[in-house]
Each structure stands twice: as structure tokens, then as C-alpha cells.
Write an enzyme that holds these catalytic residues in place. Sequence first.
Site, PDB file in Angstrom:
ATOM      1  CG  ASP A   1      46.700  48.691  25.405  1.00 48.98           C
ATOM      2  OD1 ASP A   1      46.381  47.807  25.658  1.00 48.98           O
ATOM      3  OD2 ASP A   1      46.642  49.748  26.014  1.00 48.98           O
TER       4      ASP A   1
ATOM      5  CD  GLU B   1      62.610  57.113  39.578  1.00 49.64           C
ATOM      6  OE1 GLU B   1      61.818  57.931  40.457  1.00 49.64           O
ATOM      7  OE2 GLU B   1      61.959  56.758  38.641  1.00 49.64           O
TER       8      GLU B   1
ATOM      9  NE  ARG C   1      55.698  53.870  38.995  1.00 46.95           N
ATOM     10  CZ  ARG C   1      54.989  55.124  38.860  1.00 46.95           C
ATOM     11  NH1 ARG C   1      55.371  56.043  37.631  1.00 46.95           N
ATOM     12  NH2 ARG C   1      54.235  55.356  39.756  1.00 46.95           N
TER      13      ARG C   1
ATOM     14  CG  HIS D   1      59.261  60.050  39.238  1.00 43.42           C
ATOM     15  ND1 HIS D   1      59.376  58.852  39.473  1.00 43.42           N
ATOM     16  CD2 HIS D   1      58.093  60.194  39.020  1.00 43.42           C
ATOM     17  CE1 HIS D   1      58.339  57.972  39.530  1.00 43.42           C
ATOM     18  NE2 HIS D   1      57.373  58.978  39.071  1.00 43.42           N
TER      19      HIS D   1
ATOM     20  CG  ASP E   1      59.557  62.633  34.923  1.00 43.02           C
ATOM     21  OD1 ASP E   1      60.259  63.301  35.286  1.00 43.02           O
ATOM     22  OD2 ASP E   1      58.448  62.461  35.524  1.00 43.02           O
TER      23      ASP E   1
ATOM     24  CB  ILE F   1      48.915  58.836  30.700  1.00 39.10           C
ATOM     25  CG1 ILE F   1      48.320  59.079  32.142  1.00 39.10           C
ATOM     26  CG2 ILE F   1      50.031  59.497  30.341  1.00 39.10           C
ATOM     27  CD1 ILE F   1      49.603  58.446  33.107  1.00 39.10           C
TER      28      ILE F   1
END
Length: 344
Positions: free
Chosen positions: A199, A290, A261, A310, A285, A180
Site C-alpha cells: 500500500d 458482470e 473490483r 459478487h 467474487d 477491508i
Amino acid sequence: MKIFFTAEYNQEQLKPLFEMGEVTLDGWATGLPKMPEAELMKKTKDADMLIVSYDEVTRNVIENAEKLKLIACTRSTPVNVDIKAAREKGIPVIYTPGRNSDSTAEFTIGLMLSIARNIPMSYKALKEGKFTGTAEDKKITKDGLIVDMIWDMDEHSPYIIFKGTELKGKTLGIVGYGSIGRRVGKIARAYGMELLIYDPFLCEIDIEEIGIQKAKSLVELMKDADFISCHMKVSPETKGIISREMIDLMKPTAYFINSSRGAILDEAALIDALREKRIAGAAFDVYATEPLAINHPYIGELDNVVITPHIAGATDDVLLNHTKQLVSDVRRFINGEKLLYEYR
């Protein structure tokens, strides 16, 4: 071969599965809610294969299904499957990595544009009747001028109140440069953004090119980026990685975006930064818990945040992708071939 199927699916792409075995569609696949454990246990007792999206495949379910040979989960990580229990019984678990990468990446850019340009805020204002006129209002253009269709220009004008910032020329810090993250970066580059990547599992030679640079540390990225977008799975290394200390490093003009997340972020610290206007804004999102509580600060208090429930991966295209993936691997399993998407 009895296949118990409760996953979301694309009807056309699922057709070959019916040629591979006796398929029973139930639960979410038929529009019903997530199936309770006891019901799933009862209905899968004689199943050879179990294919789910959101149903919880617990140890009890796995041990109760004495004939079970394969478990498939149509998600990018099979978090709702007890992997340890499956392995103990020698049952492979397949999943669908990358199924929603494009959908999530596009949505992430949408969140960036929304918070940078105050799109939801201006929409909400108009729907509430603010900045509007009457059907009888007519603008009179003075002689010698061309008709200029603008709202009134003063300190209360939407042009002033909702003034935002461009993406072009800004630095996008991407935390996690996987499937992503790379797609987000590709779209952002088309907008004219520079990329700063954090990363630790990738070498500079796998990342760097003109306009794309690997950050030496997360600290560097948090300090230098104009927009910060997170794309990490939850692990011991990533849980809470965007800490209060990291948030405190952000520019006052910077924006934080999270469509990965909620667990990777110290949500309380981010709320403090938004409340005190120490950063320009944020778009989410995903959340620590949640669904969001009705009294959450994102809902009733903060006006510098964009929130969605989400839905970054909620497109019909995702169903097509993961149905293709699971049908392909079920066929390989039946033929005794190496699985493409076995979770390890």
C-alpha cells in the site's frame, strides 16, 4: 422535508428517519427493480432529499429535482451518483464507507479456504453422485482394529483428488491495506499466516509489527506471497495494476483472490495462468464484466477456480450498518452540523 427513499435498509434503524420528514419508500426499498432514469426524475421532482442504493442519480435527475438539498448513497463509494453535477448545484453527497468491511473480509477468508481446500469442488462432486456408495455398503473391520470411517484409499480417492494446503504458516500478500484489507489481515493472522502488505499510501510504521511486513514493491509481494488478496478501489492508479507482468511473477503454488473490483486485474492474463497451471488456483467474487457470460472460462472450462456472483457484502448486517450511518448523517444535516460521511 420530503425524503424519497429507494435504498436497502434495516427496518428498526430506519424508524428515526420518519420523524425527520415525509418519507416515501419506493423502488428497491419496496422490492422493485432498479428505477429507470425517467421514472426517478418524475418521482423526485419535488424531493428535498434522495436516498438510494443502486439507482443511478444522473445529471438529469439532479437538475430536474429543483428542491434537492441532499443526496445519500448507501454504498462504500457512490459510483452511481454524478458527483460533479451535485457539486455544481451545491448539493452534498453522503455515503456509507466501511458498511460492508467485516462482511467482505470474512467472505474473502471464505474464498481463500474454499480454493485452498477444494471445498466447492468436493461438494459438487458429491452432489453429482461421485465418490458415493450404496445404502447396502458395509465396511468390515478386521479383528484387532478399530472402526475407521474413511473413503476407499487409492489414486481415485477424494482424499487424494481434493488434497489442498493449509493457511497456517503461509504468507498472505494484501494489496491495499484499508478498511477491508486490515480486517482480512486480522483474521488471517488468527489462522497463523504471515502478512506482506503493499500500500503505497501507508508508511512502514503504520503497518509493521511481528508477523506483518510492508512490501517494498508490488513486485516483491507478487513474487513472495503464497496467497494474494486484493482490496483496492478503482482509480487511474489501480486500474489494471495486477497486470500480466505481475501475474507472471507468482509462485506456481500461489493462489489469487479478488473480492474488490474486476478492473484492477488483467483478467485475460489470469485466465491464461490458470489454464496453463502456472499458479495453483484463484477465487473471485468480482469480474471484468458482470454478470459473467455463460461461456466464460471460469464457468465451463477451468477447474482450479472458485467463483461467486459478487455477494461478499451481501449480509443483513450491512443493511443495519449503512442505515445507522445514513440516519445519523441526515440528522446532522437537518441540525446544520458537520457531516460525518460527506463524499469529497
